[in-house]
Scaffold this active site. Structure first.
Site, mmCIF file in Angstrom:
data_model
loop_
_atom_site.group_PDB
_atom_site.id
_atom_site.type_symbol
_atom_site.label_atom_id
_atom_site.label_comp_id
_atom_site.label_asym_id
_atom_site.label_seq_id
_atom_site.Cartn_x
_atom_site.Cartn_y
_atom_site.Cartn_z
ATOM 1 N N HIS A 188 3.456 -10.721 6.789
ATOM 2 C CA HIS A 188 4.060 -10.248 5.529
ATOM 3 C C HIS A 188 4.938 -11.333 4.926
ATOM 4 C CE1 HIS A 188 5.743 -6.491 3.352
ATOM 5 N NE2 HIS A 188 5.879 -7.555 2.596
ATOM 6 N N ASN A 214 14.188 -4.414 -0.015
ATOM 7 C CA ASN A 214 13.539 -3.104 -0.118
ATOM 8 C C ASN A 214 12.371 -3.057 0.871
ATOM 9 O OD1 ASN A 214 12.684 -0.631 -0.867
ATOM 10 N ND2 ASN A 214 11.791 -1.258 -2.815
ATOM 11 N N ASP A 222 8.605 -10.268 5.912
ATOM 12 C CA ASP A 222 8.762 -9.958 4.488
ATOM 13 C C ASP A 222 9.538 -11.082 3.787
ATOM 14 O OD1 ASP A 222 8.691 -8.748 2.033
ATOM 15 O OD2 ASP A 222 9.945 -7.035 2.576
HETATM 16 ZN ZN LIG Z 1 7.276 -4.206 0.589
#
Ligand SMILES: [Zn+2]
Lengths: 323, 452
Positions: free
Chosen positions: B70, B301, B328
């Site tokens: 990610h 988020n 992320d």
């Molecule tokens: Zn996301």
């Protein structure tokens, strides 16, 4: 003179949260307030003679803006208003850039009102200037808490030499839209530090249980009359009709449950001090008899506001040592 | 192509469970030989013959390179934040040899041409760049992209990350279309109808700060909905769709995933290091978390959650509910983050702190075995994302596998200093944070791409 770096930590004269000022600091501030109030005008205007104060108002507020502006001018400072109604706030310009521009134009202190919680922190870090928070989002309104305190101390006959027990045994009931109120937050953080009990009162939608965590000594009471019976101070908050519309309550219901009116006051809190940060919606959260009656300190709050803000500006621009 | 001998290190290969001293010879981009030996040197002569460079790995762990499922590389379109070149340089500095690029670029990666652009060697990647293109056209949540064509062009899954596929029908069709290609739908689980105007976790801290909060149900309800869709599809068709849940941050969503797994559904999930490292108290300014009030480096988020949710995430990692660790990595420029909290974009960088934070928290603080932590970052992402089947023999240190390797000093305690970053952006909450395990070499395709 070199400008302070953009990464400078907050100026000690800033007041972005009521957390930022100690009891000793408030004691000194209140003493300074008294001195400034007592001074004749021609003496008072010398303190900040020629100093430059910018009022940066992204959200309109006649009351707070005028109060700060008159406070600055009373001490001789020059003020400039930058508001979202004027064209001065460039479209899309960041708070950082606006702050840096005001600093370059000679602003030595910025008073900020913003609809974003925490905005004063950004401005204080960006400019290194003293920043006074005139209300940020749903967060805080620290100068309001200080003026409320001066009003309470005066009317309840308490000492201005603050200690953790100055308000021991006193109960302040704050009623209304706690969820969106920065006045409620600042007061609920400050008053328990002086030993006061704070009771939040209102329906769940306006007074959520998460509010309890804001400070030690805060309680929630849904029954307004029960809360009033314990109140030394009944602080009412403004209800915005448009907020009620989105929630699961209507005006009639709110009035029935939570309006401070003459009958309620006489029956449950005949001695309590009545306060309201304004502007009031008469007939909704408070009726005129309660607002204008002998127990009301609402008009005095406004006068205290001007006085306390003079002291805050003095502290911001001349330093704690001179304050 | 050159040969390299990794000499004198301890090899940890989570796939085989190997955890012993070995010399590793790499040649032509693959692992030529792994020689477990009590006395290093048996491959020396061989390596010398081949003219191999010898890297001294004494005192270090030799492990598969990290596979980060990610990552936002911001190219095309937002190259002031990051480029594929800088993002992958940052990756290899953190021991990451494969990144999975998310599609929320400008424009959104939703076509074969854009996918090819992201995968192109002209972008000068230091690590392997795999990609999950958008699940729907423009990530608008409506019409599905061309899954077959995208898969043919190299897509390893589909996602609208940054936002959820909200409509039930669209998500169902997406799961079916991806299942036909045996690829996952990777879901950003957030019911955005419950998070309008919210910028942090819902709860007492949000109240104190006067910020609107995202309830945990915004995450869990989408996970629960997606699991219901999996069951429906399995019941109605012969397909077995694969749902991958991104950056899970709540105990409630993890409970739903745990339950779905126990019922045999094909669900995998990831947890990000920051969600087990920090709590929402950081946003109130918390010295212990090295944060300032309204510190936008702690805005992401899903948001940082309460202690209870953080503990639930750690427990789910320890009990095996969490399949992989992914960062992320979401770079943003300083001026973008230097604004009011509610106006700041979500996201933080993470590629350089993933290993150090994960080892510190999971291995040191929670006693998770070193092999198990490494598995979450290497072999598990390879397996859960079906990479071997897709032609990427990564995530293992065995003869014949791709020579994607990281060498790190597991005992090194250090402090992350963002000023050393290779990313274009510096938006990390880990600046000044303690790290355990420092990368010494990172090799991709048999080439040294990072040297400490
Ligand atoms: Zn996301």
């Amino acid at each position: 003179m070199s400008l302070p770096s953009a990464n400078a930590t907050s100026h000690p004269g800033s007041l972005t949260s009521i957390h930022d000022i100690s009891l000793d600091g408030i004691t000194r501030l209140l003493a300074l307030t008294d001195r400034l109030v007592a001074e004749p005008h021609r003496e008072r205007v010398k303190h900040l003679d020629g100093r430059k104060v910018a009022l940066l108002f992204y959200e309109s507020s006649t009351r707070t803006r005028t109060s700060f502006e008159l406070a600055a001018k009373s001490l001789g400072a020059m003020t400039t208003l930058v508001s979202d109604k004027s064209s001065s706030i460039e479209k899309g310009e960041s708070l950082h850039d606006t702050g840096v521009t005001l600093r370059a134009l000679g602003a030595e202190c910025i008073i900020l009102r913003s609809n974003y919680s925490g905005a004063p922190e950004v401005l204080a870090r960006s400019t290194g200037l003293p920043v006074l928070n005139a209300g940020d989002g749903m967060h805080e309104h620290p100068s309001q808490a200080l003026l409320d305190l001066r009003t309470m101390l005066t009317r309840l006959g308490l000492s201005q030499q603050l200690t953790p027990t100055t308000m021991a045994g006193k109960t302040v009931v704050i009623t209304g839209d706690i969820r969106h109120s920065r006045v409620a937050r600042s007061n609920a953080i400050l008053l328990p530090k002086l030993g006061a009990r704070v009771i939040f009162c209102g329906p769940t939608e306006l007074c959520p249980k998460e509010a309890l965590d804001i400070s030690h000594g805060v309680e929630i009471e849904r029954d307004f009359e029960k809360a009033l019976r314990q109140a030394d101070v009944a602080m009412m908050l403004r209800i915005q009709r448009e907020r009620l519309a989105g929630l699961d309550i209507d005006s009639a219901e709110y009035i029935a449950g939570y309006q401070l009116n003459e009958q309620r006051l006489r029956a449950h809190a005949p001695k309590a001090l009545v306060m309201h940060p304004g502007p009031m919606v008469r007939g909704l959260e408070i009726d005129s008899a309660a607002a204008d009656g002998p127990q009301s300190a609402i008009e005095e709050q406004v006068a205290h506001g001007l006085a306390v803000r003079m002291a805050l500006l003095h502290r911001a621009l001349l330093g704690e040592a001179n304050a | 192509m050159s040969a390299i001998l990794l000499r004198g290190g301890r090899v940890i290969d989570p796939t085989s469970g190997a955890n012993d001293f070995a010399d590793v010879l790499l040649e032509n981009g693959v692992i030529r030989e792994v020689n477990y030996t009590t006395r290093s040197g048996e491959l020396d002569a061989f390596a010398a013959d081949m003219g191999a460079e010898v890297l001294d790995c004494t005192g270090c762990i030799v492990a598969p390179g990290i596979i980060d499922a990610h990552v936002h590389l911001r190219e095309p379109g937002q190259t002031h934040k990051e480029t594929i070149a800088t993002g992958t340089q940052s990756a290899v500095a953190g021991g990451v040899t494969t990144v999975v690029a998310m599609p929320n670029t400008t424009p959104v990666t939703d076509s074969v041409a854009l996918l090819q652009f992201v995968q192109s060697v002209q972008r000068d990647p230091s690590a392997r760049v795999l990609a999950m293109p958008a699940a729907t056209v423009g990530s608008m949540g409506g019409e599905l992209t061309d899954y077959a064509a995208l898969a043919e062009a190299g897509a390893i899954g589909f996602t609208d990350d940054g936002k959820p596929v909200l409509a039930d029908e669209v998500m169902k069709h997406a799961l079916i279309a991806a299942a036909k290609l045996a690829l996952p739908i990777s879901q950003h689980a957030e019911d955005t109808r419950m998070t309008v105007g919210a910028s942090m976790n819902f709860g007492p801290v949000a109240f104190r700060l006067g910020l609107r909060g995202m309830p945990i149900e915004a995450e869990s309800s989408i996970v629960e909905r997606d699991i219901r869709l999996l069951e429906e599809i399995e019941r109605e068709t012969k397909l077995r769709p694969h749902l991958h849940v991104q950056h899970v941050s709540t105990g409630k969503a993890l409970a739903a995933i745990r339950d779905a797994k126990s019922r045999g559904l094909h669900v995998t999930c990831e947890v990000a290091p920051h969600h087990i490292a920090f709590t929402d108290e950081a946003i109130a300014g918390d010295a212990a978390q090295r944060s300032r009030r309204y510190d936008t480096h702690f805005k992401m988020n899903p948001p940082l959650r309460s202690r209870a949710e953080v503990d639930a995430c750690i427990a789910a990692v320890l009990d095996g509910t969490v399949d992989i660790i992914a960062t992320d990595h979401a770079p943003h420029a300083h001026h973008e983050k230097n604004v009011e909290f509610e106006r700041a974009p979500n996201g933080i960088t993470g590629l350089e702190t993933s290993l150090g934070a994960s080892l510190r928290i999971l291995h040191r603080e929670h006693g998770m075995g070193l092999v198990d932590v490494l598995a979450l970052m290497t072999s598990a992402p390879a397996e859960k994302l079906h990479l071997p089947r897709l032609g990427y023999d990564v995530g293992r240190i065995q003869t014949g596998a791709f020579a994607d390797v990281m060498v790190f000093d597991v005992a090194a305690e250090w402090t992350y200093d963002v000023r050393t970053t290779r990313s274009k952006s510096r938006n990390t909450p880990f600046d000044g944070a303690p790290m355990l395990g420092k990368v010494k070499f990172t090799l991709v395709h048999g080439e040294v791409k990072y040297r400490a």
